[in-house]
Design a protein around this motif. Structure first.
Motif, PDB file in Angstrom:
ATOM      1  N   MET A  14       8.925   8.338  -5.751  1.00 21.16           N
ATOM      2  CA  MET A  14      10.091   7.605  -5.292  1.00 21.16           C
ATOM      3  C   MET A  14      10.275   7.787  -3.791  1.00 21.16           C
ATOM      4  O   MET A  14       9.859   8.764  -3.226  1.00 21.16           O
ATOM      5  N   THR A  15      10.920   6.835  -3.193  1.00 23.69           N
ATOM      6  CA  THR A  15      11.188   6.957  -1.774  1.00 23.69           C
ATOM      7  C   THR A  15      12.325   7.939  -1.557  1.00 23.69           C
ATOM      8  O   THR A  15      13.141   8.161  -2.430  1.00 23.69           O
ATOM      9  N   ASN A  16      12.385   8.500  -0.375  1.00 18.40           N
ATOM     10  CA  ASN A  16      13.499   9.339   0.006  1.00 18.40           C
ATOM     11  C   ASN A  16      14.617   8.400   0.447  1.00 18.40           C
ATOM     12  O   ASN A  16      14.443   7.608   1.363  1.00 18.40           O
ATOM     13  N   LYS A  17      15.770   8.506  -0.184  1.00 18.87           N
ATOM     14  CA  LYS A  17      16.863   7.569   0.098  1.00 18.87           C
ATOM     15  C   LYS A  17      17.343   7.649   1.542  1.00 18.87           C
ATOM     16  O   LYS A  17      17.987   6.744   2.021  1.00 18.87           O
ATOM     17  N   ASP A  18      17.016   8.758   2.247  1.00 20.15           N
ATOM     18  CA  ASP A  18      17.414   8.903   3.635  1.00 20.15           C
ATOM     19  C   ASP A  18      16.411   8.255   4.594  1.00 20.15           C
ATOM     20  O   ASP A  18      16.663   8.176   5.780  1.00 20.15           O
ATOM     21  N   ILE A  19      15.264   7.813   4.072  1.00 21.09           N
ATOM     22  CA  ILE A  19      14.242   7.207   4.915  1.00 21.09           C
ATOM     23  C   ILE A  19      14.347   5.698   4.831  1.00 21.09           C
ATOM     24  O   ILE A  19      14.337   5.123   3.752  1.00 21.09           O
ATOM     25  N   ASP A  20      14.469   5.066   5.982  1.00 21.00           N
ATOM     26  CA  ASP A  20      14.515   3.614   6.053  1.00 21.00           C
ATOM     27  C   ASP A  20      13.078   3.096   6.039  1.00 21.00           C
ATOM     28  O   ASP A  20      12.297   3.414   6.926  1.00 21.00           O
ATOM     29  N   VAL A  21      12.733   2.350   5.005  1.00 20.69           N
ATOM     30  CA  VAL A  21      11.373   1.840   4.862  1.00 20.69           C
ATOM     31  C   VAL A  21      11.137   0.727   5.874  1.00 20.69           C
ATOM     32  O   VAL A  21      11.743  -0.330   5.801  1.00 20.69           O
ATOM     33  N   LYS A  22      10.276   1.020   6.840  1.00 19.46           N
ATOM     34  CA  LYS A  22       9.919   0.042   7.878  1.00 19.46           C
ATOM     35  C   LYS A  22       8.424  -0.220   7.762  1.00 19.46           C
ATOM     36  O   LYS A  22       7.614   0.602   8.170  1.00 19.46           O
ATOM     37  N   LEU A  23       8.085  -1.340   7.176  1.00 19.43           N
ATOM     38  CA  LEU A  23       6.688  -1.689   6.975  1.00 19.43           C
ATOM     39  C   LEU A  23       6.189  -2.587   8.094  1.00 19.43           C
ATOM     40  O   LEU A  23       6.962  -3.374   8.656  1.00 19.43           O
ATOM     41  N   GLN A  24       4.923  -2.464   8.401  1.00 22.04           N
ATOM     42  CA  GLN A  24       4.287  -3.343   9.380  1.00 22.04           C
ATOM     43  C   GLN A  24       3.571  -4.437   8.606  1.00 22.04           C
ATOM     44  O   GLN A  24       2.672  -4.152   7.813  1.00 22.04           O
ATOM     45  N   ARG A  25       4.041  -5.663   8.819  1.00 22.16           N
ATOM     46  CA  ARG A  25       3.396  -6.791   8.144  1.00 22.16           C
ATOM     47  C   ARG A  25       2.410  -7.424   9.088  1.00 22.16           C
ATOM     48  O   ARG A  25       2.719  -7.565  10.259  1.00 22.16           O
ATOM     49  N   PRO A  26       1.256  -7.807   8.647  1.00 20.85           N
ATOM     50  CA  PRO A  26       0.776  -7.750   7.266  1.00 20.85           C
ATOM     51  C   PRO A  26       0.043  -6.454   6.934  1.00 20.85           C
ATOM     52  O   PRO A  26      -0.311  -6.237   5.778  1.00 20.85           O
ATOM     53  N   THR A  27      -0.182  -5.582   7.908  1.00 20.51           N
ATOM     54  CA  THR A  27      -1.060  -4.423   7.724  1.00 20.51           C
ATOM     55  C   THR A  27      -0.695  -3.562   6.521  1.00 20.51           C
ATOM     56  O   THR A  27      -1.563  -3.246   5.696  1.00 20.51           O
ATOM     57  N   ASP A  28       0.559  -3.169   6.399  1.00 19.16           N
ATOM     58  CA  ASP A  28       0.927  -2.262   5.313  1.00 19.16           C
ATOM     59  C   ASP A  28       0.715  -2.909   3.946  1.00 19.16           C
ATOM     60  O   ASP A  28       0.269  -2.258   3.001  1.00 19.16           O
ATOM     61  N   PHE A  29       1.016  -4.177   3.844  1.00 16.88           N
ATOM     62  CA  PHE A  29       0.789  -4.852   2.562  1.00 16.88           C
ATOM     63  C   PHE A  29      -0.699  -5.035   2.290  1.00 16.88           C
ATOM     64  O   PHE A  29      -1.135  -4.983   1.138  1.00 16.88           O
ATOM     65  N   LEU A  30      -1.500  -5.202   3.335  1.00 11.88           N
ATOM     66  CA  LEU A  30      -2.954  -5.271   3.153  1.00 11.88           C
ATOM     67  C   LEU A  30      -3.489  -3.932   2.645  1.00 11.88           C
ATOM     68  O   LEU A  30      -4.356  -3.889   1.759  1.00 11.88           O
ATOM     69  N   ILE A  31      -2.972  -2.841   3.206  1.00 16.66           N
ATOM     70  CA  ILE A  31      -3.371  -1.505   2.754  1.00 16.66           C
ATOM     71  C   ILE A  31      -2.980  -1.313   1.288  1.00 16.66           C
ATOM     72  O   ILE A  31      -3.781  -0.851   0.465  1.00 16.66           O
ATOM     73  N   LEU A  32      -1.755  -1.685   0.951  1.00 17.94           N
ATOM     74  CA  LEU A  32      -1.293  -1.552  -0.429  1.00 17.94           C
ATOM     75  C   LEU A  32      -2.130  -2.407  -1.376  1.00 17.94           C
ATOM     76  O   LEU A  32      -2.492  -1.968  -2.473  1.00 17.94           O
ATOM     77  N   ASP A  33      -2.443  -3.631  -0.953  1.00 22.76           N
ATOM     78  CA  ASP A  33      -3.306  -4.502  -1.768  1.00 22.76           C
ATOM     79  C   ASP A  33      -4.658  -3.854  -2.012  1.00 22.76           C
ATOM     80  O   ASP A  33      -5.184  -3.878  -3.126  1.00 22.76           O
ATOM     81  N   CYS A  34      -5.225  -3.283  -0.973  1.00 24.69           N
ATOM     82  CA  CYS A  34      -6.521  -2.623  -1.073  1.00 24.69           C
ATOM     83  C   CYS A  34      -6.455  -1.461  -2.060  1.00 24.69           C
ATOM     84  O   CYS A  34      -7.332  -1.299  -2.912  1.00 24.69           O
ATOM     85  N   LEU A  35      -5.404  -0.663  -1.980  1.00 24.67           N
ATOM     86  CA  LEU A  35      -5.265   0.485  -2.863  1.00 24.67           C
ATOM     87  C   LEU A  35      -4.894   0.080  -4.283  1.00 24.67           C
ATOM     88  O   LEU A  35      -5.122   0.843  -5.228  1.00 24.67           O
ATOM     89  N   ALA A  36      -4.347  -1.109  -4.446  1.00 26.81           N
ATOM     90  CA  ALA A  36      -4.047  -1.602  -5.797  1.00 26.81           C
ATOM     91  C   ALA A  36      -5.340  -1.799  -6.588  1.00 26.81           C
ATOM     92  O   ALA A  36      -5.335  -1.780  -7.818  1.00 26.81           O
TER      93      ALA A  36
ATOM     94  N   SER B  60      -8.180   4.012  13.195  1.00 26.30           N
ATOM     95  CA  SER B  60      -7.101   4.840  13.736  1.00 26.30           C
ATOM     96  C   SER B  60      -5.734   4.289  13.329  1.00 26.30           C
ATOM     97  O   SER B  60      -4.824   5.059  13.013  1.00 26.30           O
ATOM     98  N   HIS B  61      -5.603   2.973  13.302  1.00 26.16           N
ATOM     99  CA  HIS B  61      -4.321   2.378  12.889  1.00 26.16           C
ATOM    100  C   HIS B  61      -4.065   2.642  11.404  1.00 26.16           C
ATOM    101  O   HIS B  61      -2.944   2.995  11.015  1.00 26.16           O
ATOM    102  N   VAL B  62      -5.080   2.487  10.583  1.00 22.69           N
ATOM    103  CA  VAL B  62      -4.941   2.763   9.154  1.00 22.69           C
ATOM    104  C   VAL B  62      -4.622   4.239   8.943  1.00 22.69           C
ATOM    105  O   VAL B  62      -3.770   4.587   8.110  1.00 22.69           O
ATOM    106  N   ASN B  63      -5.252   5.123   9.736  1.00 24.51           N
ATOM    107  CA  ASN B  63      -4.971   6.563   9.638  1.00 24.51           C
ATOM    108  C   ASN B  63      -3.529   6.897  10.003  1.00 24.51           C
ATOM    109  O   ASN B  63      -2.991   7.891   9.525  1.00 24.51           O
ATOM    110  N   VAL B  64      -2.908   6.100  10.843  1.00 23.69           N
ATOM    111  CA  VAL B  64      -1.497   6.296  11.195  1.00 23.69           C
ATOM    112  C   VAL B  64      -0.593   5.764  10.087  1.00 23.69           C
ATOM    113  O   VAL B  64       0.413   6.374   9.736  1.00 23.69           O
ATOM    114  N   ARG B  65      -0.955   4.626   9.527  1.00 27.62           N
ATOM    115  CA  ARG B  65      -0.102   3.977   8.531  1.00 27.62           C
ATOM    116  C   ARG B  65      -0.107   4.684   7.173  1.00 27.62           C
ATOM    117  O   ARG B  65       0.920   4.718   6.490  1.00 27.62           O
TER     118      ARG B  65
END
Length: 99
Positions: A1-23, A41-46
């Protein structure tokens, strides 16, 4: 689960591409970067940021293996990607969807 104190800030489209890949299964940054045509390096940061959000997790066998897999919350984010940017708090939206 996410930490309710953390504001989820995704980078589109990169983060969704990463999630798609891991799916499609567990993977490491070098392979993900090749598949989504983004720098390693960008993927290693994300990836750690996505882990902080509870969307992916680092898995073994070795603690420093760099192997990641998507979580149930990450799959939910992929399924609800059209809501990102529409709802005020995407992390809270995902939390509510799991209840």
């Amino acid at each position: 689960m996410t930490n309710k104190d953390i504001d989820v800030k995704l980078q589109r489209p990169t983060d969704f591409l990463i999630l798609d890949c891991l799916a499609d299964g567990r993977n490491v940054a070098v392979n993900i970067s090749e598949e989504i045509d983004k720098s390693r390096s960008h993927v290693n940061v994300r990836l750690p940021q996505l882990a902080d959000y509870g969307l992916v997790e680092k898995v073994g066998p070795a603690k420093n293996s760099g192997l990641y897999e998507i979580t149930e919350l990450g799959l939910l984010a992929v399924e609800n990607r059209e809501k990102y940017g529409e709802v005020e708090d995407f992390g809270q939206y995902l939390e509510n969807a799991t209840e």
